[in-house]
Design a protein around this motif. Structure first.
Motif, PDB file in Angstrom:
ATOM      1  N   THR A 157       0.824  -1.044  -0.012  1.00  0.00           N
ATOM      2  CA  THR A 157      -0.233  -0.001   0.104  1.00  0.00           C
ATOM      3  C   THR A 157       0.846   1.114   0.039  1.00  0.00           C
ATOM      4  O   THR A 157       0.718   2.013  -0.836  1.00  0.00           O
ATOM      5  CB  THR A 157      -1.086  -0.048   1.135  1.00  0.00           C
ATOM      6  OG1 THR A 157      -1.735  -1.080   1.039  1.00  0.00           O
ATOM      7  CG2 THR A 157      -1.913   1.159   1.182  1.00  0.00           C
ATOM      8  N   GLY A 158       1.768   1.225   0.651  1.00  0.00           N
ATOM      9  CA  GLY A 158       2.840   2.597   0.734  1.00  0.00           C
ATOM     10  C   GLY A 158       3.578   2.680  -0.483  1.00  0.00           C
ATOM     11  O   GLY A 158       3.633   3.728  -1.151  1.00  0.00           O
ATOM     12  N   ARG A 159       4.078   1.546  -1.229  1.00  0.00           N
ATOM     13  CA  ARG A 159       4.625   1.485  -2.212  1.00  0.00           C
ATOM     14  C   ARG A 159       3.941   2.233  -3.443  1.00  0.00           C
ATOM     15  O   ARG A 159       4.308   2.889  -4.270  1.00  0.00           O
ATOM     16  CB  ARG A 159       5.135   0.091  -2.884  1.00  0.00           C
ATOM     17  CG  ARG A 159       6.181  -0.209  -2.250  1.00  0.00           C
ATOM     18  CD  ARG A 159       6.537  -1.915  -2.806  1.00  0.00           C
ATOM     19  NE  ARG A 159       7.485  -2.303  -1.914  1.00  0.00           N
ATOM     20  CZ  ARG A 159       8.747  -2.734  -2.525  1.00  0.00           C
ATOM     21  NH1 ARG A 159       9.166  -2.421  -3.836  1.00  0.00           N
ATOM     22  NH2 ARG A 159       9.550  -3.390  -1.779  1.00  0.00           N
ATOM     23  N   ILE A 160       2.533   1.689  -3.393  1.00  0.00           N
ATOM     24  CA  ILE A 160       1.709   2.202  -4.207  1.00  0.00           C
ATOM     25  C   ILE A 160       1.308   3.584  -4.275  1.00  0.00           C
ATOM     26  O   ILE A 160       1.350   4.412  -5.107  1.00  0.00           O
ATOM     27  CB  ILE A 160       0.286   1.256  -4.258  1.00  0.00           C
ATOM     28  CG1 ILE A 160       0.578  -0.053  -4.787  1.00  0.00           C
ATOM     29  CG2 ILE A 160      -0.774   2.280  -5.419  1.00  0.00           C
ATOM     30  CD1 ILE A 160      -0.578  -1.043  -4.600  1.00  0.00           C
ATOM     31  N   ARG A 161       0.838   3.935  -3.035  1.00  0.00           N
ATOM     32  CA  ARG A 161       0.883   5.516  -2.621  1.00  0.00           C
ATOM     33  C   ARG A 161       1.754   6.442  -2.946  1.00  0.00           C
ATOM     34  O   ARG A 161       1.793   7.406  -3.764  1.00  0.00           O
ATOM     35  CB  ARG A 161       0.265   5.932  -1.174  1.00  0.00           C
ATOM     36  CG  ARG A 161      -1.177   5.121  -1.035  1.00  0.00           C
ATOM     37  CD  ARG A 161      -1.158   5.269   0.544  1.00  0.00           C
ATOM     38  NE  ARG A 161      -2.541   4.640   0.922  1.00  0.00           N
ATOM     39  CZ  ARG A 161      -2.868   4.323   2.007  1.00  0.00           C
ATOM     40  NH1 ARG A 161      -2.229   4.565   3.336  1.00  0.00           N
ATOM     41  NH2 ARG A 161      -4.125   4.012   2.226  1.00  0.00           N
ATOM     42  N   LYS A 162       3.348   5.863  -2.951  1.00  0.00           N
ATOM     43  CA  LYS A 162       4.283   6.764  -3.117  1.00  0.00           C
ATOM     44  C   LYS A 162       4.417   6.883  -4.700  1.00  0.00           C
ATOM     45  O   LYS A 162       4.619   8.120  -5.286  1.00  0.00           O
ATOM     46  CB  LYS A 162       5.586   6.107  -2.767  1.00  0.00           C
ATOM     47  CG  LYS A 162       6.912   6.675  -2.854  1.00  0.00           C
ATOM     48  CD  LYS A 162       8.045   5.843  -2.225  1.00  0.00           C
ATOM     49  CE  LYS A 162       9.489   6.443  -2.794  1.00  0.00           C
ATOM     50  NZ  LYS A 162      10.650   5.816  -2.363  1.00  0.00           N
ATOM     51  N   TRP A 163       4.312   5.648  -5.508  1.00  0.00           N
ATOM     52  CA  TRP A 163       4.299   5.822  -6.903  1.00  0.00           C
ATOM     53  C   TRP A 163       3.250   6.606  -7.548  1.00  0.00           C
ATOM     54  O   TRP A 163       3.608   7.396  -8.227  1.00  0.00           O
ATOM     55  CB  TRP A 163       4.131   4.372  -7.476  1.00  0.00           C
ATOM     56  CG  TRP A 163       4.065   3.845  -8.913  1.00  0.00           C
ATOM     57  CD1 TRP A 163       4.908   4.037  -9.847  1.00  0.00           C
ATOM     58  CD2 TRP A 163       2.648   3.910  -9.542  1.00  0.00           C
ATOM     59  NE1 TRP A 163       4.282   3.991 -10.980  1.00  0.00           N
ATOM     60  CE2 TRP A 163       3.093   3.577 -10.936  1.00  0.00           C
ATOM     61  CE3 TRP A 163       1.436   3.498  -8.903  1.00  0.00           C
ATOM     62  CZ2 TRP A 163       1.989   3.455 -11.822  1.00  0.00           C
ATOM     63  CZ3 TRP A 163       0.517   3.400 -10.098  1.00  0.00           C
ATOM     64  CH2 TRP A 163       0.767   3.017 -11.441  1.00  0.00           C
ATOM     65  N   LYS A 164       2.185   6.569  -6.949  1.00  0.00           N
ATOM     66  CA  LYS A 164       1.059   7.367  -7.503  1.00  0.00           C
ATOM     67  C   LYS A 164       1.470   8.979  -7.321  1.00  0.00           C
ATOM     68  O   LYS A 164       1.082   9.744  -8.296  1.00  0.00           O
ATOM     69  CB  LYS A 164      -0.228   6.993  -6.664  1.00  0.00           C
ATOM     70  CG  LYS A 164      -0.924   5.768  -7.302  1.00  0.00           C
ATOM     71  CD  LYS A 164      -2.247   5.231  -6.460  1.00  0.00           C
ATOM     72  CE  LYS A 164      -3.272   5.693  -6.655  1.00  0.00           C
ATOM     73  NZ  LYS A 164      -4.587   5.168  -6.015  1.00  0.00           N
TER      74      LYS A 164
END
Length: 172
Positions: A157-164
């Motif tokens: 979830t953290g990786r996805i939020r950072k990427w977004k």
């Protein structure tokens, strides 16, 4: 969220972290799910959203496989046959490859099924089986499940939020 110490906390942790992950995944435009822009699980590599989901499915299926084999008094190669604990980056690459032909929606379905299987497994285990006896080396079954489900869901979830945020990806 604190590390679960009993069956109820483990179920809650998996459900909460998976719900957050699912919400993030469902807001990603499908055409961006195959683009390799996230830091991979092996130093110097990149992965796609689909690779990340395949990684989560792979670990979830390993948890189910470990438990099945242990319940049947069969030998278990931890973490997986052909891999050592210090080769988890290579194992991640295997998971990416295992699911590279799957599309985003198929991967989401597999992840849902895997999470459902893990929750069903937890439901049939007693708190004693999950947290009061060593299951692998000094680790309890509950802790091994948490390390390979709830924790990676939060990390993803953290990786996805950072990427977004970096890519200025707007929710669809």
């Amino acid at each position: 969220m604190a590390v679960p110490t009993n069956k109820e906390e483990l179920i809650r942790s998996i459900k909460i972290n998976y719900e957050k992950l699912s919400k993030e995944l469902l807001l990603i435009p499908t055409d961006l799910t195959e683009v390799k822009e996230l830091d991979g699980h092996r130093k110097g590599t990149l992965m796609s959203i689909n690779n990340l989901i395949g990684y989560l499915v792979g670990w979830g299926e390993l948890v189910l496989k470990w438990n099945h084999r242990m319940d049947n008094k069969e030998a278990v190669d931890f973490p997986e046959t052909g891999f050592k604990w210090n080769e988890l980056g290579k194992l991640a690459q295997k998971f990416y490859k295992d699911y590279e032909e799957e599309d985003f929606n198929s991967l989401l379905s597999k992840l849902d099924d895997t999470v459902g299987g893990i929750l069903s497994l937890i439901e049939i285990k007693t708190n004693e089986e999950l947290y009061e006896v060593p299951w692998y080396a000094n680790w309890t079954l509950g802790r091994m499940i948490q390390l390979n489900t709830a924790s990676p869901y939060a990390n993803a979830t953290g990786r996805i939020r950072k990427w977004k945020k970096q890519k200025n990806v707007k929710n669809r």
